[in-house]
Motif scaffolding. Sequence first.
Motif, PDB file in Angstrom:
ATOM      1  N   ARG A  52      -0.273  78.829  11.416  1.00  0.00           N
ATOM      2  CA  ARG A  52       0.169  79.492  12.597  1.00  0.00           C
ATOM      3  C   ARG A  52       1.191  80.979  11.765  1.00  0.00           C
ATOM      4  N   GLU A  53       0.367  82.085  12.182  1.00  0.00           N
ATOM      5  CA  GLU A  53       0.905  83.176  11.665  1.00  0.00           C
ATOM      6  C   GLU A  53       1.586  84.055  12.768  1.00  0.00           C
ATOM      7  N   ARG A  54       2.113  85.286  12.296  1.00  0.00           N
ATOM      8  CA  ARG A  54       2.703  86.075  13.463  1.00  0.00           C
ATOM      9  C   ARG A  54       1.629  86.450  14.477  1.00  0.00           C
ATOM     10  N   ARG A  55       0.271  87.105  13.720  1.00  0.00           N
ATOM     11  CA  ARG A  55      -0.495  87.585  14.719  1.00  0.00           C
ATOM     12  C   ARG A  55      -1.903  86.604  14.973  1.00  0.00           C
ATOM     13  N   GLY A  56      -1.486  85.379  14.949  1.00  0.00           N
ATOM     14  CA  GLY A  56      -2.669  84.521  15.403  1.00  0.00           C
ATOM     15  C   GLY A  56      -2.523  83.024  14.542  1.00  0.00           C
ATOM     16  N   VAL A  57      -3.653  82.594  14.241  1.00  0.00           N
ATOM     17  CA  VAL A  57      -3.838  81.433  13.335  1.00  0.00           C
ATOM     18  C   VAL A  57      -4.962  81.329  12.658  1.00  0.00           C
ATOM     19  N   ARG A  58      -5.067  80.643  11.628  1.00  0.00           N
ATOM     20  CA  ARG A  58      -6.123  80.544  10.927  1.00  0.00           C
ATOM     21  C   ARG A  58      -6.361  79.019  10.477  1.00  0.00           C
ATOM     22  N   LEU A  59      -7.568  78.337  10.603  1.00  0.00           N
ATOM     23  CA  LEU A  59      -7.889  77.111  10.417  1.00  0.00           C
ATOM     24  C   LEU A  59      -7.795  76.578   8.964  1.00  0.00           C
ATOM     25  N   THR A  60      -7.043  75.416   8.993  1.00  0.00           N
ATOM     26  CA  THR A  60      -7.078  74.676   7.736  1.00  0.00           C
ATOM     27  C   THR A  60      -8.339  73.987   7.424  1.00  0.00           C
ATOM     28  N   PRO A  61      -8.488  73.447   6.028  1.00  0.00           N
ATOM     29  CA  PRO A  61      -9.854  72.809   5.831  1.00  0.00           C
ATOM     30  C   PRO A  61     -10.112  71.822   6.912  1.00  0.00           C
ATOM     31  N   ALA A  62      -9.183  70.799   7.325  1.00  0.00           N
ATOM     32  CA  ALA A  62      -9.072  69.875   8.266  1.00  0.00           C
ATOM     33  C   ALA A  62      -9.677  70.644   9.897  1.00  0.00           C
ATOM     34  N   GLY A  63      -9.139  71.739   9.892  1.00  0.00           N
ATOM     35  CA  GLY A  63      -9.475  72.370  11.245  1.00  0.00           C
ATOM     36  C   GLY A  63     -10.619  72.829  11.301  1.00  0.00           C
ATOM     37  N   ALA A  64     -11.183  73.511  10.259  1.00  0.00           N
ATOM     38  CA  ALA A  64     -12.631  73.894  10.001  1.00  0.00           C
ATOM     39  C   ALA A  64     -13.584  73.057  10.221  1.00  0.00           C
ATOM     40  N   THR A  65     -13.201  71.896   9.601  1.00  0.00           N
ATOM     41  CA  THR A  65     -14.215  70.580   9.637  1.00  0.00           C
ATOM     42  C   THR A  65     -13.896  70.177  11.273  1.00  0.00           C
ATOM     43  N   LEU A  66     -13.261  70.129  11.735  1.00  0.00           N
ATOM     44  CA  LEU A  66     -13.015  69.625  13.350  1.00  0.00           C
ATOM     45  C   LEU A  66     -13.564  70.553  14.250  1.00  0.00           C
ATOM     46  N   ALA A  67     -13.417  71.936  13.852  1.00  0.00           N
ATOM     47  CA  ALA A  67     -14.214  72.980  14.782  1.00  0.00           C
ATOM     48  C   ALA A  67     -15.704  72.877  14.781  1.00  0.00           C
ATOM     49  N   ARG A  68     -16.302  72.619  13.554  1.00  0.00           N
ATOM     50  CA  ARG A  68     -17.683  72.589  13.441  1.00  0.00           C
ATOM     51  C   ARG A  68     -18.316  71.374  13.996  1.00  0.00           C
ATOM     52  N   HIS A  69     -17.622  70.299  13.829  1.00  0.00           N
ATOM     53  CA  HIS A  69     -18.127  69.001  14.482  1.00  0.00           C
ATOM     54  C   HIS A  69     -17.762  68.966  16.145  1.00  0.00           C
ATOM     55  N   ALA A  70     -16.839  69.583  16.517  1.00  0.00           N
ATOM     56  CA  ALA A  70     -16.579  69.849  18.098  1.00  0.00           C
ATOM     57  C   ALA A  70     -17.646  70.608  18.558  1.00  0.00           C
ATOM     58  N   ARG A  71     -18.039  71.692  17.741  1.00  0.00           N
ATOM     59  CA  ARG A  71     -19.076  72.428  18.478  1.00  0.00           C
ATOM     60  C   ARG A  71     -20.455  71.715  18.540  1.00  0.00           C
ATOM     61  N   GLU A  72     -20.841  70.943  17.458  1.00  0.00           N
ATOM     62  CA  GLU A  72     -21.852  70.106  17.803  1.00  0.00           C
ATOM     63  C   GLU A  72     -21.814  69.099  18.779  1.00  0.00           C
ATOM     64  N   VAL A  73     -20.625  68.375  18.890  1.00  0.00           N
ATOM     65  CA  VAL A  73     -20.433  67.329  19.894  1.00  0.00           C
ATOM     66  C   VAL A  73     -20.655  68.265  21.489  1.00  0.00           C
ATOM     67  N   LEU A  74     -20.091  69.042  21.626  1.00  0.00           N
ATOM     68  CA  LEU A  74     -19.967  70.015  22.791  1.00  0.00           C
ATOM     69  C   LEU A  74     -21.312  70.421  23.130  1.00  0.00           C
ATOM     70  N   ALA A  75     -22.180  70.628  22.064  1.00  0.00           N
ATOM     71  CA  ALA A  75     -23.520  71.232  22.299  1.00  0.00           C
ATOM     72  C   ALA A  75     -24.512  70.147  22.599  1.00  0.00           C
ATOM     73  N   GLU A  76     -24.194  68.959  22.170  1.00  0.00           N
ATOM     74  CA  GLU A  76     -25.011  67.602  22.289  1.00  0.00           C
ATOM     75  C   GLU A  76     -24.840  67.144  23.745  1.00  0.00           C
ATOM     76  N   THR A  77     -23.500  67.305  24.252  1.00  0.00           N
ATOM     77  CA  THR A  77     -22.972  67.073  25.604  1.00  0.00           C
ATOM     78  C   THR A  77     -23.558  67.721  26.595  1.00  0.00           C
ATOM     79  N   THR A  78     -23.934  69.243  26.306  1.00  0.00           N
ATOM     80  CA  THR A  78     -24.608  69.978  27.306  1.00  0.00           C
ATOM     81  C   THR A  78     -26.035  69.376  27.387  1.00  0.00           C
TER      82      THR A  78
END
Length: 291
Positions: A52-78
């Motif tokens: 968390r920064e003053r002007r927004g947020v950046r992903l940690t390595p774990a966050g980047a991994t979660l975001a990538r897999h989350a997009r795949e899961v959501l696409a598969e759900t669709t």
Amino acid sequence: MRYDLDDLRLFTQVAAEGSITAGARVMHLSLPSASARVRALEAQAGVPLLIRERRGVRLTPAGATLARHAREVLAETTRLDNAVASYAVSSTAPIRLVAGGSAMHQLVPVALATFLREHPEYDVNVSERRTVRSVRLLAAGEADLGVILDDEPTSLRTEPLADDSLVVVGQAGGTLAGRTSIAYSEVAEHPLVGLDRNSPLTQWMDERLGPHAPAPRYRTVVPTLHMLITLATAGAGLAIVPRRAVDAIAALDICPLQDAWSTRAHLLCYAADAPESAHLLASHLHAAAGA
């Protein structure tokens, strides 16, 4: 671990926007609610997901991994939702669309492709009919929406759709090379390929040419515009076709007809009690006509 799909959707939006505030706005959530969901995700994962920064947020390595897999899961759900929905029986009556052969060549298939993909809850019954028959079916309430020509009077609601003027086409560099226009009387002096006598386009032309028009020599007649254009492109003979059907074909010479009857247009025509679904389909026909 079990993940809530809405939490994953929120997290992918936060990752894409670089801000919890922006992600909350996209998901129509309040900022406190969105922040609480993100903190719960981090607690479940056991590691920080965002810096968390003053002007927004950046992903940690774990966050980047979660975001990538989350997009795949959501696409598969669709994909899963769409696959299951394809077996559902529509709760509404099919939309009844009537159109002539010219519209059936490209306009109707393009519109149906987008409409059926975007509206799995609706089915469409399509029938090829001449304009005079289409208008009668629409007036009788036996069709909901029609693509008709502009030369048939009707008291039903209509709106402009697309130009459907006729042109002469032939193999590139052949008989039509360098010509800017040509009269039907001259076209009839050349070998032609045409549509069979039962086609709406052939019947429409016969009515306008009348019994005293020159009788052309047809080398062959075929049942579809696709076959007709293929033969003309190969040099089997000249052909008279709707211009919209051949505008994108570079291997053809295209020459407008000088005869007044060759200028015509498509209209959308609505039944008096056309359902809302027919109006949705009409918007796709307009989009296909403008593409």
